[in-house]
Design a protein around this motif. Structure first.
Motif, PDB file in Angstrom:
ATOM      1  N   LEU A 168       0.821  -1.205   0.000  1.00  0.00           N
ATOM      2  CA  LEU A 168       0.000   0.000   0.000  1.00  0.00           C
ATOM      3  C   LEU A 168       0.861   1.263   0.000  1.00  0.00           C
ATOM      4  N   GLU A 169       1.962   1.212   0.691  1.00  0.00           N
ATOM      5  CA  GLU A 169       2.871   2.361   0.712  1.00  0.00           C
ATOM      6  C   GLU A 169       3.511   2.598  -0.646  1.00  0.00           C
ATOM      7  N   LEU A 170       3.671   1.534  -1.435  1.00  0.00           N
ATOM      8  CA  LEU A 170       4.255   1.646  -2.768  1.00  0.00           C
ATOM      9  C   LEU A 170       3.232   2.088  -3.809  1.00  0.00           C
ATOM     10  N   ALA A 202      -7.519   6.054   1.526  1.00  0.00           N
ATOM     11  CA  ALA A 202      -7.056   7.044   0.549  1.00  0.00           C
ATOM     12  C   ALA A 202      -6.198   8.111   1.211  1.00  0.00           C
ATOM     13  N   ALA A 203      -6.596   8.549   2.400  1.00  0.00           N
ATOM     14  CA  ALA A 203      -5.845   9.585   3.101  1.00  0.00           C
ATOM     15  C   ALA A 203      -4.515   9.060   3.633  1.00  0.00           C
ATOM     16  N   LYS A 204      -4.536   7.886   4.224  1.00  0.00           N
ATOM     17  CA  LYS A 204      -3.334   7.330   4.855  1.00  0.00           C
ATOM     18  C   LYS A 204      -2.245   7.010   3.840  1.00  0.00           C
ATOM     19  N   PHE A 205      -2.660   6.479   2.671  1.00  0.00           N
ATOM     20  CA  PHE A 205      -1.677   6.019   1.691  1.00  0.00           C
ATOM     21  C   PHE A 205      -1.621   6.898   0.447  1.00  0.00           C
ATOM     22  N   ASP A 206      -2.287   8.034   0.480  1.00  0.00           N
ATOM     23  CA  ASP A 206      -2.260   8.992  -0.621  1.00  0.00           C
ATOM     24  C   ASP A 206      -2.630   8.320  -1.948  1.00  0.00           C
ATOM     25  N   LEU A 207      -3.751   7.613  -1.933  1.00  0.00           N
ATOM     26  CA  LEU A 207      -4.183   6.859  -3.105  1.00  0.00           C
ATOM     27  C   LEU A 207      -4.938   7.748  -4.086  1.00  0.00           C
ATOM     28  N   ASP A 223     -12.027   8.330  -5.833  1.00  0.00           N
ATOM     29  CA  ASP A 223     -10.768   8.980  -6.194  1.00  0.00           C
ATOM     30  C   ASP A 223     -10.271   9.963  -5.138  1.00  0.00           C
ATOM     31  N   GLY A 224     -10.792   9.848  -3.925  1.00  0.00           N
ATOM     32  CA  GLY A 224     -10.412  10.762  -2.858  1.00  0.00           C
ATOM     33  C   GLY A 224     -11.395  11.888  -2.673  1.00  0.00           C
TER      34      GLY A 224
END
Length: 301
Positions: A168-170, A202-207, A223-224
């Motif tokens: 998820l971080e990637l 979405a917020a935590k991992f900037d998706l 999409d956020g």
């Protein structure tokens, strides 16, 4: 210009009741993307055996380049037992220590990722930590503008919380289904309903996007900022193998071509419903679906 799209991970034989079919989630994804108009590659490994040679030949017959698939002299080509149960749902028995468990990278492979507009990877091909390191290294070479799709794809016990978190971080796009969300929520301590959980992810991992499939009940895209729910399309289900991968491929093609979420969602549900009506993960794509993107001008990049 055609978008350049990569699926990295498992390439294998799905041994269905009707006979063997080529499969593996990233392979299915890449094949569907190619059918929809992308220039797609599979980065994986097959064994130095008749099974691997046949798999490469089948991929080439389907119009796929096999330049990203290397030969492993020490491990056999992957295979999976597939039982189809109620509702066309597959139950997989995934054999261990296959060629795709031993991914490698060279300069040519690294160059592919530097050029990619989108790359899709999952958790299964990271069950061997060495392959996980290769996947993370290669995906990390993509341009900042590229889509990095993490297809959660939880299979048997072949994942760990650490694998999920690092992936998820990637990633900047998350694909999951209604069976996987509760497990992800448990791993990440997500609370609330689906919308609250997606907003937190979405917020935590900037998706940039979350794509969520829920079987016969359709899908959700987020999409956020914007939500798009689709009720799904009625279809006579043969099996659901590969349907989620076709959904992901269509979503990626739509996003890269600058479509609205509503348009992306409608197309992805139509493609997935078609795949559900067929035997195997990668049935030939009918012209009416192939044509959706063939007249499009690639918008990103």
């Amino acid at each position: 210009m055609r978008p350049f799209i990569i699926g990295i991970g498992e390439v294998l034989w799905d041994n269905l009741p009707s006979g063997p079919r080529m499969g593996g989630a990233p392979t299915n994804f890449a094949c569907h993307a190619q059918a929809l108009g992308a220039d797609a590659r599979i980065v994986s490994r097959v064994g130095d055996d008749d099974s691997g040679a046949l798999l490469l030949r089948k991929l080439e017959e389907a119009g796929m380049s096999v330049s990203g698939i290397s030969i492993d002299p020490a491990h056999a080509t992957g295979s999976v037992g597939v039982e189809i149960v109620a509702g066309g749902q597959p139950v997989f028995t995934i054999h261990e220590d296959a060629a795709w468990d031993h991914l490698v990278a060279d300069n040519a492979t690294e160059d592919l990722f530097k050029q990619a507009d989108a790359v899709c990877f999952g958790s299964l091909a990271q069950r061997n930590p060495a392959s996980g390191e290769v996947i993370h290294s290669l995906v990390g070479l993509t341009a900042p503008s590229a889509l990095r799709i993490f297809d959660v794809n939880l299979r048997q016990n072949y994942y760990t919380p650490r694998t999920i978190l690092q992936s998820l971080e990637l990633a900047n796009v998350l694909k999951l289904n209604d069976a996987e969300l509760p497990k992800l929520a448990e791993i990440l301590d997500l609370t609330g309903g689906v919308r609250e959980q997606f907003a937190a992810l979405a917020a935590k991992f900037d998706l940039r996007l979350i794509a969520y499939t829920r079987g016969s009940e359709g899908s959700v895209l987020f999409d956020g900022n914007e939500w798009c729910e689709h009720p799904g399309l009625a279809t006579d289900v043969c099996d659901t193998v590969g349907a989620g991968d076709s959904f992901t491929a269509t979503v990626v093609m739509g996003i890269l071509n600058g479509w609205s979420l509503d348009a992306v969602s409608a197309a992805a549900n139509e493609v997935a419903a078609y795949v559900c009506s067929c035997d195997g993960a990668v049935p030939p794509m009918p012209e009416r679906l192939r044509a959706m993107f063939h007249e499009q001008v690639f918008a990103a990049g």
